[in-house]
Design an enzyme around this catalytic site. Structure first.
Site, PDB file in Angstrom:
ATOM      1  N   LYS A 187       0.427   6.081  -8.919  1.00  0.00           N
ATOM      2  CA  LYS A 187       0.649   5.466  -7.618  1.00  0.00           C
ATOM      3  C   LYS A 187      -0.788   6.055  -7.159  1.00  0.00           C
ATOM      4  O   LYS A 187      -1.310   7.181  -7.231  1.00  0.00           O
ATOM      5  CB  LYS A 187       1.486   6.194  -6.785  1.00  0.00           C
ATOM      6  CG  LYS A 187       1.821   5.757  -5.595  1.00  0.00           C
ATOM      7  CD  LYS A 187       2.604   4.484  -5.935  1.00  0.00           C
ATOM      8  CE  LYS A 187       2.503   3.600  -4.434  1.00  0.00           C
ATOM      9  NZ  LYS A 187       1.411   2.713  -4.340  1.00  0.00           N
ATOM     10  N   LYS A 230      -0.393  15.380  -5.068  1.00  0.00           N
ATOM     11  CA  LYS A 230       0.359  14.902  -3.726  1.00  0.00           C
ATOM     12  C   LYS A 230       1.850  14.289  -3.976  1.00  0.00           C
ATOM     13  O   LYS A 230       2.543  14.673  -3.312  1.00  0.00           O
ATOM     14  CB  LYS A 230      -0.426  14.030  -2.902  1.00  0.00           C
ATOM     15  CG  LYS A 230      -0.275  13.359  -1.628  1.00  0.00           C
ATOM     16  CD  LYS A 230      -0.689  12.376  -1.030  1.00  0.00           C
ATOM     17  CE  LYS A 230      -2.355  12.651  -0.996  1.00  0.00           C
ATOM     18  NZ  LYS A 230      -3.192  11.487  -0.372  1.00  0.00           N
ATOM     19  N   LYS A 240      -5.885   6.314  -9.206  1.00  0.00           N
ATOM     20  CA  LYS A 240      -6.820   5.677  -8.219  1.00  0.00           C
ATOM     21  C   LYS A 240      -7.627   4.509  -8.714  1.00  0.00           C
ATOM     22  O   LYS A 240      -7.942   4.943 -10.045  1.00  0.00           O
ATOM     23  CB  LYS A 240      -7.670   6.802  -7.438  1.00  0.00           C
ATOM     24  CG  LYS A 240      -8.285   6.600  -6.172  1.00  0.00           C
ATOM     25  CD  LYS A 240      -7.320   6.816  -5.157  1.00  0.00           C
ATOM     26  CE  LYS A 240      -7.717   6.663  -3.735  1.00  0.00           C
ATOM     27  NZ  LYS A 240      -6.640   7.087  -2.655  1.00  0.00           N
ATOM     28  N   THR A 299       0.456   7.005   7.254  1.00  0.00           N
ATOM     29  CA  THR A 299      -0.414   8.119   7.338  1.00  0.00           C
ATOM     30  C   THR A 299      -0.690   8.838   8.473  1.00  0.00           C
ATOM     31  O   THR A 299      -0.495  10.166   8.661  1.00  0.00           O
ATOM     32  CB  THR A 299      -1.739   7.663   6.363  1.00  0.00           C
ATOM     33  OG1 THR A 299      -1.222   7.021   5.122  1.00  0.00           O
ATOM     34  CG2 THR A 299      -2.606   8.966   6.000  1.00  0.00           C
ATOM     35  N   ASN A 321      -7.957   3.065   9.759  1.00  0.00           N
ATOM     36  CA  ASN A 321      -6.400   3.385   9.682  1.00  0.00           C
ATOM     37  C   ASN A 321      -5.721   4.860  10.091  1.00  0.00           C
ATOM     38  O   ASN A 321      -5.209   4.939  11.048  1.00  0.00           O
ATOM     39  CB  ASN A 321      -5.822   2.761   8.357  1.00  0.00           C
ATOM     40  CG  ASN A 321      -4.262   3.128   8.107  1.00  0.00           C
ATOM     41  OD1 ASN A 321      -3.786   4.074   8.016  1.00  0.00           O
ATOM     42  ND2 ASN A 321      -3.689   1.954   8.416  1.00  0.00           N
ATOM     43  N   SER A 326       4.858   4.070   0.927  1.00  0.00           N
ATOM     44  CA  SER A 326       4.362   3.210  -0.080  1.00  0.00           C
ATOM     45  C   SER A 326       5.684   3.309  -1.307  1.00  0.00           C
ATOM     46  O   SER A 326       6.182   2.460  -1.622  1.00  0.00           O
ATOM     47  CB  SER A 326       3.207   3.576  -0.917  1.00  0.00           C
ATOM     48  OG  SER A 326       2.099   3.248  -0.301  1.00  0.00           O
TER      49      SER A 326
HETATM   50  P1  NAD Z   1     -10.834   3.186   6.910  1.00  0.00           P
HETATM   51  O1  NAD Z   1     -11.929   2.654   6.235  1.00  0.00           O
HETATM   52  O2  NAD Z   1      -9.704   2.324   7.735  1.00  0.00           O
HETATM   53  O3  NAD Z   1     -11.503   4.184   8.176  1.00  0.00           O
HETATM   54  C1  NAD Z   1     -12.485   5.126   7.751  1.00  0.00           C
HETATM   55  C2  NAD Z   1     -13.261   5.424   9.110  1.00  0.00           C
HETATM   56  O4  NAD Z   1     -14.385   6.544   8.723  1.00  0.00           O
HETATM   57  C3  NAD Z   1     -13.968   4.313   9.881  1.00  0.00           C
HETATM   58  O5  NAD Z   1     -13.737   4.660  11.173  1.00  0.00           O
HETATM   59  C4  NAD Z   1     -15.461   4.673   9.441  1.00  0.00           C
HETATM   60  O6  NAD Z   1     -16.403   4.109  10.417  1.00  0.00           O
HETATM   61  C5  NAD Z   1     -15.330   6.178   9.487  1.00  0.00           C
HETATM   62  N1  NAD Z   1     -16.569   6.741   8.840  1.00  0.00           N
HETATM   63  C6  NAD Z   1     -17.215   6.526   7.561  1.00  0.00           C
HETATM   64  N2  NAD Z   1     -18.201   7.168   7.351  1.00  0.00           N
HETATM   65  C7  NAD Z   1     -18.292   7.921   8.213  1.00  0.00           C
HETATM   66  C8  NAD Z   1     -19.089   9.219   8.412  1.00  0.00           C
HETATM   67  N3  NAD Z   1     -20.027   9.245   7.686  1.00  0.00           N
HETATM   68  N4  NAD Z   1     -19.040   9.827   9.884  1.00  0.00           N
HETATM   69  C9  NAD Z   1     -17.900   9.452  10.437  1.00  0.00           C
HETATM   70  N5  NAD Z   1     -17.076   8.579  10.315  1.00  0.00           N
HETATM   71  C10 NAD Z   1     -17.302   8.099   9.083  1.00  0.00           C
HETATM   72  O7  NAD Z   1     -10.163   4.254   5.875  1.00  0.00           O
HETATM   73  P2  NAD Z   1      -8.864   5.235   6.019  1.00  0.00           P
HETATM   74  O8  NAD Z   1      -7.911   4.258   5.443  1.00  0.00           O
HETATM   75  O9  NAD Z   1      -8.517   5.547   7.267  1.00  0.00           O
HETATM   76  O10 NAD Z   1      -9.058   6.531   5.211  1.00  0.00           O
HETATM   77  C11 NAD Z   1      -9.520   7.647   5.788  1.00  0.00           C
HETATM   78  C12 NAD Z   1      -9.489   8.728   4.936  1.00  0.00           C
HETATM   79  O11 NAD Z   1      -8.209   8.947   4.695  1.00  0.00           O
HETATM   80  C13 NAD Z   1      -9.880   8.558   3.298  1.00  0.00           C
HETATM   81  O12 NAD Z   1     -10.483   9.840   2.768  1.00  0.00           O
HETATM   82  C14 NAD Z   1      -8.697   7.958   2.581  1.00  0.00           C
HETATM   83  O13 NAD Z   1      -8.967   8.400   1.072  1.00  0.00           O
HETATM   84  C15 NAD Z   1      -7.788   8.895   3.273  1.00  0.00           C
HETATM   85  N6  NAD Z   1      -6.208   8.190   3.246  1.00  0.00           N
HETATM   86  C16 NAD Z   1      -6.032   7.021   3.646  1.00  0.00           C
HETATM   87  C17 NAD Z   1      -4.579   6.749   3.502  1.00  0.00           C
HETATM   88  C18 NAD Z   1      -4.182   5.517   4.205  1.00  0.00           C
HETATM   89  O14 NAD Z   1      -3.097   5.123   4.189  1.00  0.00           O
HETATM   90  N7  NAD Z   1      -5.130   4.788   4.813  1.00  0.00           N
HETATM   91  C19 NAD Z   1      -3.873   7.633   3.026  1.00  0.00           C
HETATM   92  C20 NAD Z   1      -4.253   9.028   2.683  1.00  0.00           C
HETATM   93  C21 NAD Z   1      -5.363   9.281   2.704  1.00  0.00           C
END
Ligand code: NAD
Length: 419
Positions: free
Chosen positions: A70, A94, A106, A190, A221, A352
């Site tokens: 997953k 996790k 992944k 999340t 997100n 999920s």
């Molecule tokens: P996303 O692409 O929706 O958002 C990422 C955000 O980070 C954006 O606002 C972007 O502008 C910002 N960003 C990128 N580079 C940056 C920087 N250098 N400085 C400041 N901001 C920056 O991604 P997401 O889904 O929100 O995921 C964010 C993190 O959470 C990742 O590490 C992802 O692996 C983790 N995560 C996401 C989920 C999920 O359900 N979406 C679940 C578990 C973990």
């Protein structure tokens, strides 16, 4: 090669840090240091200008011992094998920590979705799915969205896989639109999970969320949902960062207005309230606040940044936001309550899991039912971790890793060398 990646070494350092605390034969840890399987496929795509462009797609299945793999699928120009391997490893711990019947995986495709048309993105996604089909399945490996992919990407994967196999199979993928067998509550899962963990941590710290101050890095997100949920609980969100910059506003941001701006413009750039308060990344993380949420990407907090943190709770919304160097300082900083990533952002994989179960049963739950079950699982995982930490005298990351790694290692140990 994944062995050269700093992020992979960070994940490895975490695994190594708990090896001596788990009473199992050393050989089982050797197996956990490397993925069970890595599949790389080439993806030829006809671009809009008529040319053919080649992309590389990777899927890393770190462990399939506890159930199907997953983990998300990431589209980014910077994606590399070590990053995907590290993220797959984190997914193993996790899923184990929150007791889900999944292994860790992944995926990533080396592309820049911002520079691709919708049609190019669709052709890339469908061809990748076709190439990877022999290695995935509802009982083998179940993908989900991550950076650069979204509900639409998941719908194309579901459709391509079902067409290829001749069987309607929504449970091949999670994070689908609700209209095509997605689950209610996945988009917010999340961020809501991050805030449920913050609520539990606040109880332990004697902190009230009303009138507390929060700083959130990342407004995608995870970051935007977390910021909104904190705002809804009366917290003042005084710092927000995205790819356009780092913004501090001591009187607090109008989070709903910023979300509306983001939906229109895709970044915070140009939002009327923020221009005067742009700061460096170092100043951003050194901002005095009650709650700091890195929710952007990995390796944002190094040793230096960790030393200068001035928060009470550090909630890791992103995967791997703290380097191994930062961890050394954080272990010494008893003034900071750390909620480690594998616990803090597990709300996404929990919901999920609910989506997968609903797809298998073809029986769909209300938003309230999803949220109640999410709270039950994530709050229980939080309490199990914090009680274990107290019992053993461990910090929260060590406790979470011990619990997660032990479950996977023990299952491998008991089953033998095949899984
Ligand atoms: P996303 O692409 O929706 O958002 C990422 C955000 O980070 C954006 O606002 C972007 O502008 C910002 N960003 C990128 N580079 C940056 C920087 N250098 N400085 C400041 N901001 C920056 O991604 P997401 O889904 O929100 O995921 C964010 C993190 O959470 C990742 O590490 C992802 O692996 C983790 N995560 C996401 C989920 C999920 O359900 N979406 C679940 C578990 C973990």
């Amino acid at each position: 090669m994944f062995e050269n990646s700093p992020f992979y070494h960070q994940a490895l350092a975490q695994l190594n840090s708990v090896e001596d605390k788990i009473d199992l034969p050393k050989g089982v840890f050797e197996r956990l240091r490397v993925p069970k399987r890595t599949i790389t496929v080439s993806i030829p795509v006809r671009m809009d200008n008529g040319e053919t462009k080649m992309f590389l797609g990777t899927r890393v299945q770190h462990s399939l011992t506890s159930g199907p793999g997953k983990g998300g699928l990431r589209y980014s120009p910077h994606v590399e094998a070590g990053e995907v391997t590290a993220l797959a490893m984190l997914m193993s711990w996790k899923c184990a920590l929150v007791n889900l019947p999944f292994g860790g995986a992944k995926g990533g495709i080396n592309c820049d979705p911002a520079k691709m048309s919708l049609g190019e993105n669709e052709r890339l996604t469908r061809r990748f799915t076709q190439e990877i089909t022999p290695f995935i399945g509802p009982n083998t490996d179940v993908m989900a969205p991550d950076m650069g992919t979204n509900e639409q990407t998941m719908a194309w994967i579901y459709d391509t896989y079902s067409t290829m196999t001749g069987v309607n199979c929504p449970q091949i993928i999670t994070g689908k639109p609700v209209a095509v067998f997605g689950t209610l509550g996945r988009r917010t899962a999340t961020g809501f999970g991050v805030v449920y963990c913050i609520e539990e941590a606040a109880k332990e710290c004697g902190l009230k969320l009303t009138n507390s101050t929060a700083v959130v890095q990342g407004f995608g997100n995870v970051g935007s949902v977390t910021a909104q949920a904190l705002h809804d609980r009366g917290a003042k969100v005084i710092g927000i960062a995205d790819v356009s910059g780092n913004y501090i506003r001591p009187s607090g941001f109008n989070v709903p207005a910023m979300i509306a701006h983001m939906e229109k413009h895709r970044t915070l750039e140009g939002f009327e309230n923020i221009a005067a308060d742009k700061v460096t990344k170092e100043q951003f993380f050194a901002q005095q606040c009650d709650i700091m949420v890195p929710a952007a990407m990995e390796m944002q907090i190094n040793g230096e940044v960790a030393r200068n943190l001035k928060c009470r709770i550090l909630a890791e919304g992103a995967n791997g936001p703290c380097t191994a160097d930062a961890d050394v300082h954080l272990r010494e900083r008893k003034d900071i309550f750390l909620i480690p990533d594998i616990l803090c952002n597990s709300g996404g994989v929990i919901v999920s899991y609910f989506e997968w179960v609903q797809g298998i049963q073809m029986y769909f739950w209300s938003a309230e039912e999803v949220d109640n079950k999410l709270q039950q699982l994530i709050r229980r995982a939080f309490l199990t971790t914090s009680q274990f930490a107290k019992r053993r005298g461990y910090d929260m990351r060590t406790a979470a890793l011990c619990l997660g790694v032990f479950k996977v290692a023990n299952e491998k140990h008991q089953r033998g060398l095949f899984p």
